[in-house]
Design an enzyme around this catalytic site. Structure first.
Site, PDB file in Angstrom:
ATOM      1  N   GLN A 187       1.705   4.838  -0.617  1.00  0.00           N
ATOM      2  CA  GLN A 187       2.760   4.035  -1.249  1.00  0.00           C
ATOM      3  C   GLN A 187       3.954   4.868  -1.697  1.00  0.00           C
ATOM      4  O   GLN A 187       5.065   4.346  -1.824  1.00  0.00           O
ATOM      5  CB  GLN A 187       2.188   3.269  -2.449  1.00  0.00           C
ATOM      6  CG  GLN A 187       1.225   2.164  -2.085  1.00  0.00           C
ATOM      7  CD  GLN A 187       1.870   1.023  -1.306  1.00  0.00           C
ATOM      8  OE1 GLN A 187       3.093   0.882  -1.255  1.00  0.00           O
ATOM      9  NE2 GLN A 187       1.040   0.209  -0.670  1.00  0.00           N
ATOM     10  N   SER A 220       0.648   6.448   5.797  1.00  0.00           N
ATOM     11  CA  SER A 220       0.413   5.326   6.706  1.00  0.00           C
ATOM     12  C   SER A 220       1.737   4.850   7.272  1.00  0.00           C
ATOM     13  O   SER A 220       2.684   4.582   6.522  1.00  0.00           O
ATOM     14  CB  SER A 220      -0.287   4.185   5.970  1.00  0.00           C
ATOM     15  OG  SER A 220      -0.540   3.103   6.847  1.00  0.00           O
ATOM     16  N   GLY A 221       1.817   4.722   8.594  1.00  0.00           N
ATOM     17  CA  GLY A 221       3.068   4.389   9.244  1.00  0.00           C
ATOM     18  C   GLY A 221       3.637   3.037   8.872  1.00  0.00           C
ATOM     19  O   GLY A 221       4.848   2.883   8.709  1.00  0.00           O
ATOM     20  N   HIS A 222       2.784   2.032   8.730  1.00  0.00           N
ATOM     21  CA  HIS A 222       3.320   0.681   8.547  1.00  0.00           C
ATOM     22  C   HIS A 222       3.890   0.437   7.158  1.00  0.00           C
ATOM     23  O   HIS A 222       4.469  -0.619   6.896  1.00  0.00           O
ATOM     24  CB  HIS A 222       2.268  -0.384   8.902  1.00  0.00           C
ATOM     25  CG  HIS A 222       1.199  -0.595   7.876  1.00  0.00           C
ATOM     26  ND1 HIS A 222       1.174  -1.690   7.055  1.00  0.00           N
ATOM     27  CD2 HIS A 222       0.104   0.135   7.559  1.00  0.00           C
ATOM     28  CE1 HIS A 222       0.112  -1.636   6.268  1.00  0.00           C
ATOM     29  NE2 HIS A 222      -0.555  -0.544   6.553  1.00  0.00           N
ATOM     30  N   CYS A 271      -5.246  -5.714   0.675  1.00  0.00           N
ATOM     31  CA  CYS A 271      -6.615  -5.406   1.090  1.00  0.00           C
ATOM     32  C   CYS A 271      -7.655  -6.122   0.242  1.00  0.00           C
ATOM     33  O   CYS A 271      -8.842  -6.077   0.550  1.00  0.00           O
ATOM     34  CB  CYS A 271      -6.844  -3.895   1.045  1.00  0.00           C
ATOM     35  SG  CYS A 271      -5.853  -3.001   2.270  1.00  0.00           S
ATOM     36  N   GLY A 315      -3.987   4.850   7.013  1.00  0.00           N
ATOM     37  CA  GLY A 315      -4.216   5.521   5.743  1.00  0.00           C
ATOM     38  C   GLY A 315      -5.685   5.576   5.372  1.00  0.00           C
ATOM     39  O   GLY A 315      -6.160   6.568   4.810  1.00  0.00           O
ATOM     40  N   THR A 316      -6.419   4.518   5.665  1.00  0.00           N
ATOM     41  CA  THR A 316      -7.844   4.485   5.337  1.00  0.00           C
ATOM     42  C   THR A 316      -8.605   5.582   6.072  1.00  0.00           C
ATOM     43  O   THR A 316      -9.445   6.275   5.482  1.00  0.00           O
ATOM     44  CB  THR A 316      -8.448   3.107   5.665  1.00  0.00           C
ATOM     45  OG1 THR A 316      -7.841   2.117   4.835  1.00  0.00           O
ATOM     46  CG2 THR A 316      -9.952   3.096   5.442  1.00  0.00           C
ATOM     47  N   ASN A 320      -0.455   1.129  -5.710  1.00  0.00           N
ATOM     48  CA  ASN A 320       0.045   0.143  -4.767  1.00  0.00           C
ATOM     49  C   ASN A 320       0.395  -1.194  -5.409  1.00  0.00           C
ATOM     50  O   ASN A 320       1.140  -1.984  -4.837  1.00  0.00           O
ATOM     51  CB  ASN A 320      -0.964  -0.080  -3.634  1.00  0.00           C
ATOM     52  CG  ASN A 320      -2.358  -0.380  -4.165  1.00  0.00           C
ATOM     53  OD1 ASN A 320      -2.914   0.390  -4.943  1.00  0.00           O
ATOM     54  ND2 ASN A 320      -2.932  -1.479  -3.742  1.00  0.00           N
TER      55      ASN A 320
END
Length: 390
Positions: A179, A199-201, A325, A71-72, A151
């Protein structure tokens, strides 16, 4: 010890179905997907299948999907592409409750490139100051970038309305939907966003894989310059295994959306109701209605969040005090500070974030563990006496 995992906003379990689809490409089917030979082409075909699955997940066209590492990277690629497309525009807009992937990049551009940045504030419920946001849009604005769902609190921003306002003024609009994905429906055609990050995770795919949706017609300049991969929009050999896993995860996430809106929401509400009833001096951070169905960010007066987490961890319960993070910082959450949550509650705030794997039995374990944990910590606190803050 049974592990009760309630930290799904930080990361998720990789679904068994995802692992099963990935496994052949971790072993015998190892060819480079860009190769001309049939052996490598098997991976190439699976990447195209994954691209279609991701596109179906957000109602995009497959050609609008760019695979990234996370995602970043997607956020950085979107914002850099926007400022490269409009080099004469030196104003950019975001909120003051964004993920560090956005806020720190904006601060970097402000400091090193001389950009004027508007960090739109939020109120005590986590809602944007929309009047200020719209007044800040000008002919000098290159991009507006706002998260779809926070988030920490799970509070939702009115992305469709904001995207329309930006489009009317000819301003690019990007949303960090990391999110929101897998928890609420996403339709990029209906919403009208120019770029969107995933983002996959966060949706039961592996770590190290992400997506940037880029609307057709935008002249996108790549962040990573290299080979022809991703139609020249992101150089580097494709992460075939993780891309395949992400595609399957998107297919599963789309099918599970009704479960998130019903059973998972009911679990979250049950946990919230029980904790508020059983623990005096507790309160929910953020709006109770316009939020993700899976997130509960709850504050407890007169105790430290880190102490709560350590005691929960001893019992096998995984939660967080905010964003993973920023977990190395002892400062209160920047989101809660922006919302002007009282310091006494902000320092004792814990986020529980659920998935469709969670059960009511696990909610009862959290409740039965957390109630005495808070009581024990308050017994040692100089700020709690006779059932209230002093």
């Amino acid at each position: 010890m049974k592990i009760v995992y309630a930290d799904n906003n930080a990361t998720t379990k990789v679904a068994d179905e995802v692992i099963a689809e990935m496994l052949p490409y971790l072993g015998e089917l190892y060819g480079n997907p860009s190769s001309m030979h049939t052996f490598g082409g098997q991976g190439g075909k699976k990447i195209q299948q994954a691209r279609q699955r991701v596109a179906d997940f957000i109602n995009a066209d497959p050609d609008e999907i760019v695979f990234t590492s996370c995602g970043t990277e997607s956020d950085n690629a979107a914002i850099n592409a926007a400022i490269n497309a409009f080099p004469d525009k030196k104003h950019i807009i975001t909120s003051n409750v964004e993920h560090p992937a956005i806020n720190n990049l904006y601060k970097h551009l402000q400091k090193t490139k001389g950009y004027e940045v508007t960090f739109v504030p939020v109120d005590e419920k986590g809602f944007l100051d929309l009047d200020l946001l719209y007044k800040s849009m000008s002919d000098n604005t290159a991009i507006v970038s706002l998260m779809w769902a926070n988030n920490e609190t799970g509070v939702l921003f009115p992305i469709e309305e904001i995207a329309k306002k930006a489009n009317e003024k000819g301003i690019l609009f990007h949303t960090d939907a990391v999110q929101a994905a897998g928890k609420i429906p996403i339709d990029v055609k209906k919403t009208g966003v120019d770029m969107l990050s995933l983002s996959g995770h966060k949706i039961h795919a592996p770590k190290g894989i992400g997506v940037l949706y880029v609307k057709k017609g935008f002249k996108f300049s790549p962040l990573l310059i290299g080979g022809h991969q991703e139609k020249g929009r992101r150089g580097g050999t494709e992460n075939t295994v993780s891309i395949i896993g992400l595609g399957k995860a998107c297919e599963l996430a789309k099918a599970n959306l009704p479960i998130m809106d019903t059973r998972v929401r009911e679990l979250r509400d049950y946990l919230q109701t029980q904790l508020l009833e059983k623990i005096p001096g507790s309160s929910v951070n953020g709006d109770l209605e316009q939020r993700l169905p899976s997130t509960l960010y709850i504050g407890f007066d007169a105790v430290e969040g880190e102490s709560i987490l350590l005691m929960l961890d001893r019992e096998g319960i995984c939660a967080s005090s905010g964003s993973a993070c920023t977990s190395g910082s002892l400062d209160p959450s920047h989101v809660l500070m922006a919302m002007k949550v009282p310091f006494k509650s902000a320092h004792g705030s814990i986020r529980f974030s659920l998935s469709h794997y969670n059960t009511k039995e696990e909610m009862d374990i959290i409740i039965n563990t957390l109630v005495p944990v808070i009581q024990n910590l308050r017994d040692m606190s100089p700020f709690w006496k006779d059932g209230k803050m002093v």
